[in-house]
Motif scaffolding. Structure first.
Motif, PDB file in Angstrom:
ATOM      1  N   VAL A  56       0.850  -1.193   0.000  1.00 38.21           N
ATOM      2  CA  VAL A  56       0.000   0.000   0.000  1.00 38.21           C
ATOM      3  C   VAL A  56       0.888   1.245   0.000  1.00 38.21           C
ATOM      4  O   VAL A  56       2.095   1.159   0.268  1.00 38.21           O
ATOM      5  CB  VAL A  56      -0.975   0.030   1.211  1.00 38.21           C
ATOM      6  CG1 VAL A  56      -1.948  -1.133   1.161  1.00 38.21           C
ATOM      7  CG2 VAL A  56      -0.226   0.048   2.527  1.00 38.21           C
ATOM      8  N   HIS A  58       2.975   4.142   1.054  1.00 40.99           N
ATOM      9  CA  HIS A  58       3.738   4.385   2.280  1.00 40.99           C
ATOM     10  C   HIS A  58       3.125   5.556   3.044  1.00 40.99           C
ATOM     11  O   HIS A  58       2.748   6.567   2.455  1.00 40.99           O
ATOM     12  CB  HIS A  58       5.195   4.692   1.906  1.00 40.99           C
ATOM     13  CG  HIS A  58       6.119   4.674   3.058  1.00 40.99           C
ATOM     14  ND1 HIS A  58       6.177   5.688   3.981  1.00 40.99           N
ATOM     15  CD2 HIS A  58       7.035   3.747   3.452  1.00 40.99           C
ATOM     16  CE1 HIS A  58       7.088   5.396   4.890  1.00 40.99           C
ATOM     17  NE2 HIS A  58       7.621   4.224   4.589  1.00 40.99           N
ATOM     18  N   GLY A  59       3.041   5.417   4.350  1.00 46.71           N
ATOM     19  CA  GLY A  59       2.480   6.480   5.180  1.00 46.71           C
ATOM     20  C   GLY A  59       3.228   7.789   5.039  1.00 46.71           C
ATOM     21  O   GLY A  59       2.632   8.863   5.052  1.00 46.71           O
ATOM     22  N   PHE A  92      -4.239   7.972   9.923  1.00 47.78           N
ATOM     23  CA  PHE A  92      -4.354   7.029   8.812  1.00 47.78           C
ATOM     24  C   PHE A  92      -5.680   6.286   8.908  1.00 47.78           C
ATOM     25  O   PHE A  92      -6.052   5.815   9.978  1.00 47.78           O
ATOM     26  CB  PHE A  92      -3.199   6.026   8.848  1.00 47.78           C
ATOM     27  CG  PHE A  92      -1.865   6.677   8.617  1.00 47.78           C
ATOM     28  CD1 PHE A  92      -1.444   7.003   7.334  1.00 47.78           C
ATOM     29  CD2 PHE A  92      -1.036   6.985   9.682  1.00 47.78           C
ATOM     30  CE1 PHE A  92      -0.217   7.618   7.126  1.00 47.78           C
ATOM     31  CE2 PHE A  92       0.198   7.585   9.483  1.00 47.78           C
ATOM     32  CZ  PHE A  92       0.596   7.904   8.200  1.00 47.78           C
ATOM     33  N   SER A  94      -6.886   4.230   5.820  1.00 51.39           N
ATOM     34  CA  SER A  94      -6.739   3.028   4.992  1.00 51.39           C
ATOM     35  C   SER A  94      -5.534   3.209   4.076  1.00 51.39           C
ATOM     36  O   SER A  94      -5.057   4.323   3.884  1.00 51.39           O
ATOM     37  CB  SER A  94      -8.000   2.764   4.160  1.00 51.39           C
ATOM     38  OG  SER A  94      -8.175   3.760   3.178  1.00 51.39           O
ATOM     39  N   GLY A  95      -5.081   2.100   3.493  1.00 51.06           N
ATOM     40  CA  GLY A  95      -3.907   2.140   2.622  1.00 51.06           C
ATOM     41  C   GLY A  95      -4.278   1.890   1.177  1.00 51.06           C
ATOM     42  O   GLY A  95      -4.674   0.776   0.825  1.00 51.06           O
ATOM     43  N   CYS A 129      -8.513   7.828   3.140  1.00 52.27           N
ATOM     44  CA  CYS A 129      -7.199   7.243   3.449  1.00 52.27           C
ATOM     45  C   CYS A 129      -6.483   7.944   4.594  1.00 52.27           C
ATOM     46  O   CYS A 129      -5.811   7.305   5.392  1.00 52.27           O
ATOM     47  CB  CYS A 129      -6.285   7.314   2.226  1.00 52.27           C
ATOM     48  SG  CYS A 129      -6.870   6.385   0.823  1.00 52.27           S
TER      49      CYS A 129
END
Length: 142
Positions: A56, A58-59, A92, A94-95, A129
């Motif tokens: 997913v 990257h944060g 956060f 969702s990815g 997201c």
């Protein structure tokens, strides 16, 4: 604020970006912005380089995009000045996966003489997201 450039071709033709911002344009992005009938919007397409090992986005990429979005959302309030992010918060939700259309929309809550308060939401193909807020400090160009 650095000069914007309009994209002439591809998926984001007609959008604008700040190509003089190397991290956001070359490294983390490229990210784009424009105003439509709903207001300011920033966007990018999730590519392989944006992914983490879990598959997913990257944060850190989402947070960098949210920081970019602060300035896209507040663009008309900054104009010929330079701005610095002095506070930033995010959660956060969702990815998004590779290939997802990532979009950020939000509001300027208050634009004072030196500080601009912004909040927004990043979605991936319409699914929430990342929720974010931040404060921009205006700095006159020297």
């Amino acid at each position: 604020m650095t000069k914007t450039v309009e994209i002439k071709q591809g998926e984001f033709a007609g959008w604008q970006t700040w190509p003089t911002e190397p991290f956001e344009y070359e490294t983390a992005g490229p990210f784009y912005f424009r105003a439509d009938e709903q207001g300011p919007v920033a966007a990018f397409r999730a590519e392989r380089k944006h992914m983490n090992a879990g598959g997913v986005v990257h944060g850190g990429c989402l947070m960098a995009f949210a920081d970019y979005a602060l300035f896209a959302i507040a663009h008309e309030h900054i104009q010929d000045e330079y701005g610095l992010t002095v506070a930033f918060n995010s959660e956060f939700l969702s990815g998004p996966v590779e290939g997802t259309y990532i979009e950020a929309r939000g509001d300027v809550l208050r634009a004072g003489r030196s500080l601009i308060f912004v909040r927004g939401l990043i979605t991936g193909d319409g699914k929430p997201c990342l929720n974010f807020s931040g404060t921009i400090m205006r700095k006159p160009k020297k």
